[in-house]
Design an enzyme around this catalytic site. Structure first.
Site, PDB file in Angstrom:
ATOM      1  N   ARG A 107       0.818  -1.218   0.000  1.00 59.36           N
ATOM      2  CA  ARG A 107       0.000   0.000   0.000  1.00 59.36           C
ATOM      3  C   ARG A 107       0.853   1.269   0.000  1.00 59.36           C
ATOM      4  O   ARG A 107       0.491   2.265  -0.636  1.00 59.36           O
ATOM      5  CB  ARG A 107      -0.949  -0.003   1.203  1.00 59.36           C
ATOM      6  CG  ARG A 107      -2.115  -0.953   1.069  1.00 59.36           C
ATOM      7  CD  ARG A 107      -2.977  -0.968   2.315  1.00 59.36           C
ATOM      8  NE  ARG A 107      -4.114  -1.857   2.177  1.00 59.36           N
ATOM      9  CZ  ARG A 107      -5.328  -1.478   1.778  1.00 59.36           C
ATOM     10  NH1 ARG A 107      -5.551  -0.212   1.472  1.00 59.36           N
ATOM     11  NH2 ARG A 107      -6.306  -2.349   1.692  1.00 59.36           N
ATOM     12  N   TYR A 213      -0.621 -13.497  -1.238  1.00 62.07           N
ATOM     13  CA  TYR A 213      -0.222 -13.203  -2.619  1.00 62.07           C
ATOM     14  C   TYR A 213       1.105 -12.459  -2.592  1.00 62.07           C
ATOM     15  O   TYR A 213       1.469 -11.837  -1.583  1.00 62.07           O
ATOM     16  CB  TYR A 213      -1.289 -12.371  -3.334  1.00 62.07           C
ATOM     17  CG  TYR A 213      -1.741 -11.128  -2.596  1.00 62.07           C
ATOM     18  CD1 TYR A 213      -1.046  -9.924  -2.705  1.00 62.07           C
ATOM     19  CD2 TYR A 213      -2.874 -11.157  -1.783  1.00 62.07           C
ATOM     20  CE1 TYR A 213      -1.462  -8.789  -2.029  1.00 62.07           C
ATOM     21  CE2 TYR A 213      -3.295 -10.032  -1.105  1.00 62.07           C
ATOM     22  CZ  TYR A 213      -2.588  -8.851  -1.237  1.00 62.07           C
ATOM     23  OH  TYR A 213      -2.995  -7.718  -0.556  1.00 62.07           O
ATOM     24  N   ASP A 291     -15.038   2.783   0.949  1.00 62.98           N
ATOM     25  CA  ASP A 291     -15.479   2.114   2.173  1.00 62.98           C
ATOM     26  C   ASP A 291     -16.418   2.984   3.000  1.00 62.98           C
ATOM     27  O   ASP A 291     -17.236   2.457   3.762  1.00 62.98           O
ATOM     28  CB  ASP A 291     -14.275   1.720   3.023  1.00 62.98           C
ATOM     29  CG  ASP A 291     -13.564   0.478   2.502  1.00 62.98           C
ATOM     30  OD1 ASP A 291     -14.148  -0.211   1.641  1.00 62.98           O
ATOM     31  OD2 ASP A 291     -12.439   0.206   2.946  1.00 62.98           O
TER      32      ASP A 291
END
Length: 398
Positions: A107, A213, A291
């Site tokens: 991120r 991942y 969100d």
């Protein structure tokens, strides 16, 4: 005089919206409560429904390509035995099919690249919004430091724990999903037993699952989910956890799972909340995205991707009409059914991952292993083009 836009929150959705609006010549200011630009969480998986905009519209393919890992397919495994249940798609097949990659990226790396595409003077740090007054000729933001700012339009992009949403509703409507999670980033040399390290993988078992991942430097980002009933409304969204306490419920799982979840210290436990759908995301001059509008659980890995889709659609609507009330109503119309479907599917798929051993788990495995499994279960997510498609299904209560 041009109209001004204030975006609350410099996360992925807020930055994406600001970049696109600024490139269209609009006056946008971003207010972020943290003292430094940073993202909560370790990494994020971005699928083609989002990466196509970064590569094609924003022209960031080269910069992002240096920082993200293109995952080589999606693999489902039995968490206890390690047996591969299904492998869906591959790196080559996925990009050929959707015209954009499926990736994992830290991120912080994504945020830094997005910031490089932003007017740096438009980002204001250490600006925690505590109130929004929409009664005057413009909306006025009040910050914890005593400062103020005005705007013709306020966008709440302040995440799952959105203050903007609470101010609009008058209460906090978060719902605990019945799951908690531990997370971490592990260097590849600590994972000698890991199969298929370039894929995104779900290891499923009774009462929990492991998702992991690769990201750009080869590390593995993991997210370990356990189903449990706890009084999270009293404890908060993130609580301290004794290191290694997350391992015990999975001690009988495959050695590769144990290897990954025990490789790095874990001192926090995250409650997984979601938000019930709203009929409208706008009140007065204030509108929600990401969100803040439709927080979901991460079992489909779509939280950030839906924020990016929101940002693209809202930017297009605002730039195409001088009537911003109409533009925002159209933005909601184009996004409500899509995001509700993603939230519902994400909650449901978590229950599917956690089935006890038996006939239902065997049926799940057979469905995942079917030749057309990706088409039946996932294509609707990954193929979607937010700048072109308008879901036509009606929304109850609209």
């Amino acid at each position: 005089m041009s109209k001004s836009i204030a975006i609350i929150g410099a996360g992925i959705g807020g930055l994406t919206l600001a970049i696109d609006l600024q490139r269209k010549g609009m006056d946008v200011q971003i207010y972020e409560q943290t003292t430094v630009l940073k993202e909560v969480g370790a990494a994020v998986a971005l699928s083609a429904n989002a990466t196509r905009f970064y590569e094609q519209r924003f022209g960031l393919a080269e910069q992002l390509g240096e920082k993200w890992a293109e995952v080589d397919g999606l693999i489902f495994r039995d968490g206890v035995t390690g047996e591969q249940i299904a492998r869906l798609s591959s790196r080559k097949e996925y990009r050929e099919r959707y015209g954009a990659p499926y990736t994992g990226i830290h991120r912080a790396d994504l945020q830094a690249i997005l910031f490089s595409a932003l007017d740096p003077d438009s980002l204001h740090l250490s600006k925690r919004v505590i109130d929004i007054d929409d009664t005057g000729h413009k909306a006025q933001l009040t910050f914890a430091d005593g400062g103020h700012a005005e705007a013709d339009l306020v966008i709440g992009a302040d995440g799952a724990r959105s203050l903007t949403r609470r101010l609009l509703l008058g209460y906090d409507d978060a719902r605990y999903s019945g799951c908690s999670a531990a997370r971490g980033i592990v260097a590849p040399e600590l994972l000698p037993s890991l199969p298929d390290s370039q894929a995104i993988q779900f290891w499923m078992g009774p009462g929990g699952h492991l998702l992991h991942y690769p990201i750009g430097n080869g590390d593995q980002n993991f997210f370990l989910v356990k189903r449990e009933s706890l009084p999270w409304s009293e404890k908060g969204w993130v609580v301290a956890a004794e290191d290694k306490s997350h391992i015990e419920p999975f001690a009988h799982w495959d050695p590769a799972v144990i290897e990954m979840i025990s490789a790095v210290p874990v001192h926090e436990k995250w409650a997984l909340f979601y938000r019930p759908p709203l009929t409208h995301w706008t009140q007065g001059r204030v509108t929600l995205i990401g969100d803040a509008a439709h927080a979901t659980v991460p079992h489909h890995g779509q939280g950030a991707n839906q924020s990016i889709e929101d940002a693209i659609v809202l930017s297009d609507m605002l730039s195409q009409s001088d009537d911003w009330d109409y533009a925002r109503a159209e933005y909601e119309r184009r996004r409500r059914f899509r995001t509700r479907k993603v939230v519902d599917a994400s909650v449901t798929v978590g229950e599917m991952f956690h089935l006890p051993n038996g006939a239902r788990a065997q049926e799940r495995n057979a469905r995942l292993a079917a030749p057309n499994a990706f088409d039946r279960h996932l294509d609707w997510i990954h193929s979607f083009r937010a700048d072109e498609e308008i879901p036509e299904a009606p929304v109850v209560g609209s």
